[in-house]
Design a protein around this motif. Structure first.
Motif, PDB file in Angstrom:
ATOM      1  N   VAL A 161      10.584  -3.385  13.715  1.00 38.51           N
ATOM      2  CA  VAL A 161      10.965  -2.993  12.362  1.00 38.51           C
ATOM      3  C   VAL A 161       9.990  -1.904  11.941  1.00 38.51           C
ATOM      4  CG1 VAL A 161      11.308  -3.729   9.975  1.00 38.51           C
ATOM      5  CG2 VAL A 161      11.806  -5.305  11.844  1.00 38.51           C
ATOM      6  N   VAL A 162      10.541  -0.799  11.458  1.00 37.96           N
ATOM      7  CA  VAL A 162       9.713   0.327  11.020  1.00 37.96           C
ATOM      8  C   VAL A 162       9.985   0.569   9.542  1.00 37.96           C
ATOM      9  CG1 VAL A 162       9.193   2.775  11.340  1.00 37.96           C
ATOM     10  CG2 VAL A 162       9.801   1.356  13.321  1.00 37.96           C
ATOM     11  N   TYR A 163       8.949   0.480   8.737  1.00 41.57           N
ATOM     12  CA  TYR A 163       9.034   0.709   7.307  1.00 41.57           C
ATOM     13  C   TYR A 163       8.483   2.107   7.031  1.00 41.57           C
ATOM     14  CZ  TYR A 163       9.518  -4.353   7.250  1.00 41.57           C
ATOM     15  OH  TYR A 163       9.939  -5.634   7.475  1.00 41.57           O
ATOM     16  N   VAL A 164       9.249   2.922   6.320  1.00 40.33           N
ATOM     17  CA  VAL A 164       8.861   4.293   6.027  1.00 40.33           C
ATOM     18  C   VAL A 164       8.737   4.430   4.513  1.00 40.33           C
ATOM     19  CG1 VAL A 164       9.477   6.735   6.238  1.00 40.33           C
ATOM     20  CG2 VAL A 164      10.102   5.113   8.059  1.00 40.33           C
TER      21      VAL A 164
ATOM     22  N   SER B 288       0.808  -1.215   0.000  1.00 43.99           N
ATOM     23  CA  SER B 288       0.000   0.000   0.000  1.00 43.99           C
ATOM     24  C   SER B 288       0.844   1.270   0.000  1.00 43.99           C
ATOM     25  CB  SER B 288      -0.943   0.021   1.210  1.00 43.99           C
ATOM     26  OG  SER B 288      -0.191   0.147   2.407  1.00 43.99           O
ATOM     27  N   MET B 289       2.172   1.133   0.069  1.00 43.04           N
ATOM     28  CA  MET B 289       3.037   2.308   0.036  1.00 43.04           C
ATOM     29  C   MET B 289       4.314   2.011  -0.729  1.00 43.04           C
ATOM     30  SD  MET B 289       4.559   2.584   3.884  1.00 43.04           S
ATOM     31  CE  MET B 289       5.942   1.596   4.418  1.00 43.04           C
ATOM     32  N   LYS B 290       4.960   3.065  -1.191  1.00 46.52           N
ATOM     33  CA  LYS B 290       6.266   2.944  -1.837  1.00 46.52           C
ATOM     34  C   LYS B 290       7.310   3.019  -0.737  1.00 46.52           C
ATOM     35  CE  LYS B 290       4.692   4.804  -6.146  1.00 46.52           C
ATOM     36  NZ  LYS B 290       4.541   5.982  -6.974  1.00 46.52           N
ATOM     37  N   LEU B 291       8.045   1.950  -0.554  1.00 47.92           N
ATOM     38  CA  LEU B 291       8.983   1.825   0.551  1.00 47.92           C
ATOM     39  C   LEU B 291      10.270   2.590   0.264  1.00 47.92           C
ATOM     40  CD1 LEU B 291       9.577   0.443   3.272  1.00 47.92           C
ATOM     41  CD2 LEU B 291      10.477  -1.494   1.974  1.00 47.92           C
TER      42      LEU B 291
END
Length: 138
Positions: free
Chosen positions: A133-136, A17-20
């Protein structure tokens, strides 16, 4: 001897749902009280504390504004402490970005803190460890 089939692990974080852009990893612990929420907050701070992402503030990503930053978070927490984790408190660590997904999975660790004392109803020598783990992305 037949090989045992290993269970498949399906990651749901991060999803598509997002561009990592960035992945941060951290470890947090609570030495004395098995305070899993505090350990999770430390793990999240550890995951993001040594990084800055000025691209969102400076407009370095064409067509992306600062309010479009998205976060997906995965916490590895000892199963016996899942029920004690206060997710809304952990979320306060993140001052920027929209948390679009937060997943808690079996993980982390409970171990001795090395300071034996006679156990009471509320206290023993256990230490709680949580992984984050944090994905931004956007």
């Amino acid at each position: 001897m037949a090989a045992e089939a290993s269970p498949s692990i399906v990651d749901t974080v991060p999803d598509d749902s997002m561009k990592l852009l960035f992945v941060g990893m951290g470890v947090g612990y609570d030495h004395h009280w098995q305070h899993v929420t505090g350990a999770a907050m430390r793990a999240c701070r550890d995951a993001i504390s040594s990084n800055a992402i000025p691209a969102f503030r400076r407009g370095s990503i064409p067509g992306v504004s600062p309010d479009q930053m998205k976060l997906q978070i995965k916490l590895g927490v000892p199963r016996s402490l899942h029920g004690d984790l206060r997710i809304n408190v952990v979320k306060t660590v993140f001052r920027f970005g929209e948390i679009v997904k937060l997943e808690v999975v079996d993980g982390g660790l409970i171990c001795s803190n090395g300071m034996y004392k006679e156990p009471t109803e509320f206290e023993n020598d256990d230490c709680c460890v949580v992984n984050a783990v944090v994905y931004v992305g956007y």
